[in-house]
Design a protein around this motif. Structure first.
Motif, mmCIF file in Angstrom:
data_model
loop_
_atom_site.group_PDB
_atom_site.id
_atom_site.type_symbol
_atom_site.label_atom_id
_atom_site.label_comp_id
_atom_site.label_asym_id
_atom_site.label_seq_id
_atom_site.Cartn_x
_atom_site.Cartn_y
_atom_site.Cartn_z
ATOM 1 N N GLY A 1 -3.743 0.456 -3.411
ATOM 2 C CA GLY A 1 -3.202 0.530 -2.118
ATOM 3 C C GLY A 1 -4.477 0.203 -1.111
ATOM 4 O O GLY A 1 -4.235 -0.484 0.069
ATOM 5 N N GLY B 1 1.510 6.671 -6.629
ATOM 6 C CA GLY B 1 0.209 7.371 -7.179
ATOM 7 C C GLY B 1 0.487 9.264 -6.665
ATOM 8 O O GLY B 1 0.226 9.929 -7.781
ATOM 9 N N ALA B 2 0.914 9.126 -5.557
ATOM 10 C CA ALA B 2 1.326 10.475 -5.028
ATOM 11 C C ALA B 2 2.399 11.160 -5.816
ATOM 12 O O ALA B 2 2.278 12.387 -6.161
ATOM 13 C CB ALA B 2 1.530 10.505 -3.751
ATOM 14 N N ALA C 1 -4.144 4.357 -6.269
ATOM 15 C CA ALA C 1 -4.955 4.496 -5.111
ATOM 16 C C ALA C 1 -5.716 3.341 -4.682
ATOM 17 O O ALA C 1 -5.839 3.069 -3.532
ATOM 18 C CB ALA C 1 -5.767 5.857 -5.128
ATOM 19 N N THR D 1 1.004 -1.172 0.007
ATOM 20 C CA THR D 1 -0.040 0.029 -0.006
ATOM 21 C C THR D 1 0.879 1.267 -0.102
ATOM 22 O O THR D 1 0.760 2.270 -0.742
ATOM 23 C CB THR D 1 -1.238 0.028 1.136
ATOM 24 N N TYR E 1 2.619 1.740 -3.479
ATOM 25 C CA TYR E 1 1.147 1.916 -4.429
ATOM 26 C C TYR E 1 0.947 3.504 -4.338
ATOM 27 O O TYR E 1 0.946 4.444 -5.331
ATOM 28 C CB TYR E 1 -0.171 1.189 -4.455
ATOM 29 N N TRP E 2 0.847 3.931 -3.057
ATOM 30 C CA TRP E 2 0.336 5.513 -2.793
ATOM 31 C C TRP E 2 1.525 6.310 -3.000
ATOM 32 O O TRP E 2 1.308 7.629 -3.382
ATOM 33 C CB TRP E 2 -0.185 5.437 -1.323
#
Length: 180
Positions: free
Chosen positions: A131, A86-87, A128, A79, A82-83
């Motif tokens: 995650g 994405g961020a 997102a 997670t 992934y985050w």
């Protein structure tokens, strides 16, 4: 070969978990990621920034799992990755007005800016959701189910998403004019 190198730690984690449990698997994943980074550095002379981040996250969360003897830390690792991905894509677009996806792949594909924006935000949304889905599986199912999801579910959903992206982006691909 690159695909095997990319999935080397996760495959070893999966196999070690099946034979020896989560803590041995976590230790092996940390070691495999260190070996992966060392090999990439030796082979290519450099390592991509996201691979360094991945190493840091596995060492941090895997180390916390081993020190605290608490598997919740390693379950958070996908997670966090992934985050972070994405961020990074979102902040690149919002703060720096730079489409990082285009920066990474623009040499391989010629697309209009609109298609790059859609692709970028699609990846942000995908990361997102992945995650959140990882956390849901990690904390609503047993560890064996989570490990299976991490390998097969995560990779399967990624493959489906990539195919969907390819179909979408294929409409915008600018072909080169044939020479006569």
């Amino acid at each position: 070969m690159k695909l095997l190198i990319d999935f080397f730690p996760i495959i070893l984690f999966f196999a070690a978990f099946k034979f020896a449990g989560i803590y041995v698997a976590t230790g092996i994943a940390i070691a495999a990621t260190v070996v992966q980074i060392a090999w990439l550095r030796w082979r290519n002379g450099r390592v991509e920034p996201m691979q360094w981040v991945s190493l840091g996250v596995i060492v941090l969360f895997g180390g916390a799992t081993l020190v605290a003897h608490n598997e919740a830390f390693i379950k958070w690792k996908p997670t966090v990755l992934y985050w972070l991905m994405g961020a990074t894509l979102a902040l690149g677009q919002l703060l720096f007005r730079k489409n990082l996806l285009k920066s990474l792949m623009g040499a391989q594909m010629q697309l209009p800016d609109h298609a790059w924006r859609v692709a970028n935000w699609s990846w942000v949304g995908f990361f997102a959701l992945m995650g959140a889905l990882n956390l849901w599986v990690a904390f609503h199912f047993d560890t064996d189910t989570w490990v299976n999801f991490k390998l097969f579910g995560g990779l399967g959903l990624m493959a489906v998403f990539v195919v969907g992206q390819a179909l979408y982006l294929g409409r915008y691909m600018q072909s080169e004019e044939p020479t006569k």
